[in-house]
Scaffold this motif. Structure first.
Motif, mmCIF file in Angstrom:
data_model
loop_
_atom_site.group_PDB
_atom_site.id
_atom_site.type_symbol
_atom_site.label_atom_id
_atom_site.label_comp_id
_atom_site.label_asym_id
_atom_site.label_seq_id
_atom_site.Cartn_x
_atom_site.Cartn_y
_atom_site.Cartn_z
ATOM 1 N N GLY A 1 -9.656 -8.039 -12.325
ATOM 2 C CA GLY A 1 -9.396 -6.616 -12.501
ATOM 3 C C GLY A 1 -8.229 -6.143 -11.666
ATOM 4 N N TYR A 2 -7.693 -5.002 -12.057
ATOM 5 C CA TYR A 2 -6.617 -4.373 -11.296
ATOM 6 C C TYR A 2 -7.185 -3.647 -10.080
ATOM 7 N N ALA A 3 -6.310 -3.188 -9.211
ATOM 8 C CA ALA A 3 -6.742 -2.508 -7.989
ATOM 9 C C ALA A 3 -7.612 -1.295 -8.303
ATOM 10 N N ALA A 4 -7.263 -0.548 -9.349
ATOM 11 C CA ALA A 4 -8.020 0.656 -9.700
ATOM 12 C C ALA A 4 -9.427 0.325 -10.181
ATOM 13 N N GLU A 5 -9.669 -0.929 -10.563
ATOM 14 C CA GLU A 5 -10.981 -1.338 -11.068
ATOM 15 C C GLU A 5 -11.875 -1.913 -9.976
ATOM 16 N N ASN A 6 -11.390 -1.906 -8.746
ATOM 17 C CA ASN A 6 -12.171 -2.430 -7.623
ATOM 18 C C ASN A 6 -12.790 -1.264 -6.861
ATOM 19 N N PRO A 7 -14.108 -1.060 -6.975
ATOM 20 C CA PRO A 7 -14.742 0.101 -6.331
ATOM 21 C C PRO A 7 -14.752 0.014 -4.805
ATOM 22 N N LEU A 8 -14.506 -1.177 -4.254
ATOM 23 C CA LEU A 8 -14.495 -1.321 -2.804
ATOM 24 C C LEU A 8 -13.134 -0.986 -2.203
ATOM 25 N N GLY A 9 -12.156 -0.737 -3.070
ATOM 26 C CA GLY A 9 -10.828 -0.386 -2.568
ATOM 27 C C GLY A 9 -10.079 -1.539 -1.935
ATOM 28 N N LEU A 10 -10.425 -2.780 -2.335
ATOM 29 C CA LEU A 10 -9.804 -3.967 -1.739
ATOM 30 C C LEU A 10 -8.654 -4.509 -2.571
ATOM 31 N N GLY A 11 -8.332 -3.849 -3.658
ATOM 32 C CA GLY A 11 -7.198 -4.281 -4.460
ATOM 33 C C GLY A 11 -7.598 -5.112 -5.663
ATOM 34 N N ALA A 12 -6.594 -5.623 -6.361
ATOM 35 C CA ALA A 12 -6.827 -6.470 -7.532
ATOM 36 C C ALA A 12 -7.602 -7.725 -7.122
ATOM 37 N N PHE A 13 -8.256 -8.351 -8.099
ATOM 38 C CA PHE A 13 -9.108 -9.502 -7.757
ATOM 39 C C PHE A 13 -9.219 -10.454 -8.934
ATOM 40 N N ILE A 14 -9.547 -11.708 -8.623
ATOM 41 C CA ILE A 14 -9.837 -12.734 -9.620
ATOM 42 C C ILE A 14 -11.099 -13.459 -9.184
ATOM 43 N N MET A 15 -12.067 -13.563 -10.090
ATOM 44 C CA MET A 15 -13.279 -14.336 -9.834
ATOM 45 C C MET A 15 -13.239 -15.567 -10.737
ATOM 46 N N MET A 16 -13.348 -16.744 -10.139
ATOM 47 C CA MET A 16 -13.180 -17.975 -10.894
ATOM 48 C C MET A 16 -14.154 -19.048 -10.429
ATOM 49 N N THR B 1 -21.020 -4.455 5.987
ATOM 50 C CA THR B 1 -21.953 -3.450 5.461
ATOM 51 C C THR B 1 -22.645 -3.921 4.180
ATOM 52 N N SER B 2 -22.533 -5.215 3.916
ATOM 53 C CA SER B 2 -23.229 -5.846 2.773
ATOM 54 C C SER B 2 -22.855 -5.216 1.429
ATOM 55 N N GLN B 3 -21.595 -4.864 1.269
ATOM 56 C CA GLN B 3 -21.129 -4.346 -0.020
ATOM 57 C C GLN B 3 -20.501 -5.439 -0.888
ATOM 58 N N LEU B 4 -19.965 -6.466 -0.240
ATOM 59 C CA LEU B 4 -19.158 -7.446 -0.949
ATOM 60 C C LEU B 4 -19.989 -8.306 -1.902
ATOM 61 N N CYS B 5 -21.048 -8.920 -1.396
ATOM 62 C CA CYS B 5 -21.860 -9.813 -2.235
ATOM 63 C C CYS B 5 -22.537 -9.073 -3.401
ATOM 64 N N TRP C 1 -5.922 -3.491 6.042
ATOM 65 C CA TRP C 1 -6.635 -4.112 4.916
ATOM 66 C C TRP C 1 -7.703 -5.084 5.416
ATOM 67 N N VAL C 2 -7.364 -5.858 6.454
ATOM 68 C CA VAL C 2 -8.350 -6.787 7.029
ATOM 69 C C VAL C 2 -9.544 -6.019 7.568
ATOM 70 N N ASP C 3 -9.293 -4.903 8.230
ATOM 71 C CA ASP C 3 -10.392 -4.083 8.742
ATOM 72 C C ASP C 3 -11.278 -3.593 7.594
ATOM 73 N N LYS C 4 -10.650 -3.218 6.487
ATOM 74 C CA LYS C 4 -11.400 -2.714 5.339
ATOM 75 C C LYS C 4 -12.266 -3.808 4.711
ATOM 76 N N ILE C 5 -11.707 -5.012 4.581
ATOM 77 C CA ILE C 5 -12.471 -6.082 3.948
ATOM 78 C C ILE C 5 -13.571 -6.584 4.889
ATOM 79 N N ASN C 6 -13.310 -6.559 6.185
ATOM 80 C CA ASN C 6 -14.358 -6.906 7.154
ATOM 81 C C ASN C 6 -15.511 -5.914 7.081
ATOM 82 N N LYS C 7 -15.164 -4.642 6.946
ATOM 83 C CA LYS C 7 -16.201 -3.621 6.859
ATOM 84 C C LYS C 7 -17.037 -3.804 5.593
ATOM 85 N N ALA C 8 -16.383 -4.136 4.479
ATOM 86 C CA ALA C 8 -17.117 -4.364 3.231
ATOM 87 C C ALA C 8 -18.086 -5.529 3.363
#
Length: 409
Positions: free
Chosen positions: A103-118, A28-32, A18-25
Motif C-alpha cells: 500500500g501507499y503511505a496514505a493507506e497505512n493507518p499507523l503513519g509509517l509510510g508505504a509498505f510491502i508484505m511478502m 504499544t502493540s499496534q504493529l502486529c 520516523w524511528v521513534d514513531k515505528i518504535n512506538k508502534a
C-alpha cells in the motif's frame, strides 16, 4: 563530490523521528495486529528476530526507511518494486518472494509510510559467504581465504539471473506499468532511477525536470542523464571544492557531452530495451574477469543467447566506462568511471577537447558563481551544525531543527 551537508543533517533528524514513531508502534502493540489484518484468516502474528532486520511469522513487512528514500518518491518506488517483483516472479525462474499485500503511505493507518508484505524466502546471505562476520570488529572487507571457486559459483548464479532479465524486452526506456491491483494510480512513464533519486536525496537538487514521458532512444535518454549531471553541478551549493575544481568539473562534463554521440552503441540506440537494476552493475563485481568468463559459459548453455549479446555489451561497457558514468550521480573527473572513459578516449584527444571548451565565456562565469555559492553554503553549514549540537543535547526539538534546516537549505 560530497553530499550536501545541509541535506544530510536534515535527513538525520527526519530519520530519527520516523524511528521513534515505528518504535512506538511496536511498543504499544499496534504493529502486529495491523499486520494480521492482511492475513486471509486474520491469524495473530509475532515479530521474529531483531526489529529492524527481523520478520513476522506471517511473512516479511518492508518499509522504505525515511531518511534513506526521499519522501516525494516513496510511493512511486514502492509501486515500481511491487511491479518488478511480480513481473520477475511471473516470467523467470529467479526465486522471488510473492507479494501478499502492499500500500501507499496514505493507506497505512499507523503513519509509517508505504509498505510491502511478502513471503519470506530462505537462503544464504552473501555476507555470510564473503565477509568475516565472526570477528570481534567485523568489516565489509572480503575474507582473505575466499576461493575463486566460491566466487565462480556466486557469479554463475548472478549471470543466469541477468540473462533471464535480458530476455524481457521493452519498446521504450521508462518505468514499468502501474501494478495491476492499483490501476487507478498511474505512475510517470519516465524512469525513477537511482541516479536522479540520489542527486535529489543527497544533493538536494531535483533533476527529474518535471518529465513524465519515457524515452524512445538511448541517445535521448543519455542526453537527459547528462543534463542531470549539469543540473547537480550547477545547483548543489557544495558541488565544487574551489575555483580550479569548478573549472575542471565543468570542462569534464562539456567533453563528455561532445563525446556522447560517438560512444552510444548504434545497434541498440532504438531498442530493444531491457529490465535493469541500476544499483547493480559492473561496479559491484570485484572479480570482473571471472564474471566475464562465467557469463560467456552461461550464455552458451541458455537458448536464445547464441549471439552472446550480453557478454559483448559487458566488455564494451567495461572498456568505455560510459554505462557506469551515466548511471550514477556525484560524478567528478577523478571518479573511476570518468578515468575509464578518459583512458578509452585517449589523453591527447581529451586534452584537445578541453582546450576547445576552455575559452567559452560561460566557463569563467560558472566558476565565479559557484565560488560565491560555496562560500554561502559554508556559512549556512556552520549555523546548522551548531543547532544540531543543541538537538543532540536535548535543548532543541527535532521539529524546530527541521524548520531551520529547510530555511537554511
Amino acid at each position: 563530490m560530497f553530499n550536501n551537508g545541509l541535506i544530510d543533517l536534515h535527513r538525520q533528524v527526519q530519520a530519527q523521528l520516523w524511528v521513534d514513531k515505528i518504535n512506538k508502534a511496536h511498543e504499544t502493540s499496534q504493529l502486529c495486529p495491523w499486520v494480521s489484518t492482511f492475513h486471509p484468516k486474520r491469524l495473530t502474528c509475532k515479530l521474529e528476530g531483531g526489529f529492524y532486520h527481523g520478520s513476522f511469522n506471517a511473512g516479511m513487512v518492508r518499509f522504505p526507511r525515511v531518511g534513506k528514500v526521499h519522501n516525494e518518491y516513496i510511493d512511486e518506488k514502492t509501486a515500481m518494486e511491487v511491479r518488478a517483483l511480480s513481473l520477475i516472479r511471473e516470467r523467470t525462474t529467479i526465486p522471488i518472494p510473492k507479494v501478499q499485500a502492499w500500500g501507499y503511505a496514505a493507506e497505512n493507518p499507523l503513519g509509517l509510510g508505504a509498505f510491502i508484505m511478502m513471503d519470506f524466502v530462505n537462503g544464504v546471505c552473501l555476507n555470510d559467504l564473503l565477509i568475516e562476520t565472526d570477528k570481534a570488529d567485523p568489516t565489509r572487507l572480503l575474507r582473505e581465504d575466499i576461493s575463486d571457486g566460491d566466487i565462480e559459483v556466486i557469479y554463475r548464479q548472478f549471470a543466469n539471473f541477468l540473462l533471464q532479465l535480458f530476455s524481457l524486452d521493452y519498446d521504450s526506456i521508462g518505468n514499468l506499468p502501474s501494478p495491476e491491483d492499483k490501476p487507478e494510480s498511474l505512475m510517470p512513464k519516465r524512469p525513477l532511477t537511482y541516479k536522479a533519486h540520489d542527486i535529489l536525496h543527497n544533493g538536494g537538487v531535483d533533476v527529474f525536470g518535471g518529465r513524465c514521458q519515457g524515452f524512445a532512444t538511448v541517445t535521448e535518454y543519455f542526453q537527459y542523464l547528462l543534463e542531470q549531471d549539469f543540473g547537480q553541478l550547477n545547483h548543489q551549493p557544495n558541488s565544487i571544492y574551489g575555483p580550479n575544481d569548478a573549472r575542471r568539473r565543468y570542462l569534464s562534463l562539456k567533453v563528455l557531452e561532445s563525446l556522447l554521440p560517438d560512444l552510444i552503441n548504434k545497434n541498440y540506440d532504438g531498442g530493444k530495451f531491457e529490465l535493469i537494476c541500476d544499483d547493480l552493475g559492473l561496479a559491484n563485481l570485484i572479480y570482473l574477469n571471472i564474471y566475464k568468463r562465467v557469463l560467456e559459459e552461461e550464455e552458451a548453455k541458455m537458448p536464445g543467447h547464441e549471439k552472446r549479446e550480453l557478454s559483448n555489451l559487458v566488455k564494451w561497457s567495461q572498456e568505455s566506462g560510459l554505462h557506469m558514468l551515466m548511471s550514477v550521480g556525484f560524478n567528478d573527473q577523478d571518479s573511476f568511471p570518468f578515468m575509464q572513459l578518459h583512458q578509452h578516449v585517449g589523453e591527447k584527444e581529451w586534452k584537445r577537447r578541453e582546450v576547445e571548451f576552455r575559452t567559452l565565456p560561460e566557463v569563467e562565469a560558472f566558476v565565479t558563481q559557484k565560488t560565491i555559492t560555496l562560500e554561502k553554503y559554508e556559512v549556512a553549514m556552520g549555523k546548522l551544525k551548531s543547532e544540531k549540537v543543541l538537538v543532540d543535547a536535548g535543548q532543541m526539538t527535532h521539529e524546530a531543527f527541521l524548520a531551520t534546516s529547510i530555511r537554511l537549505g
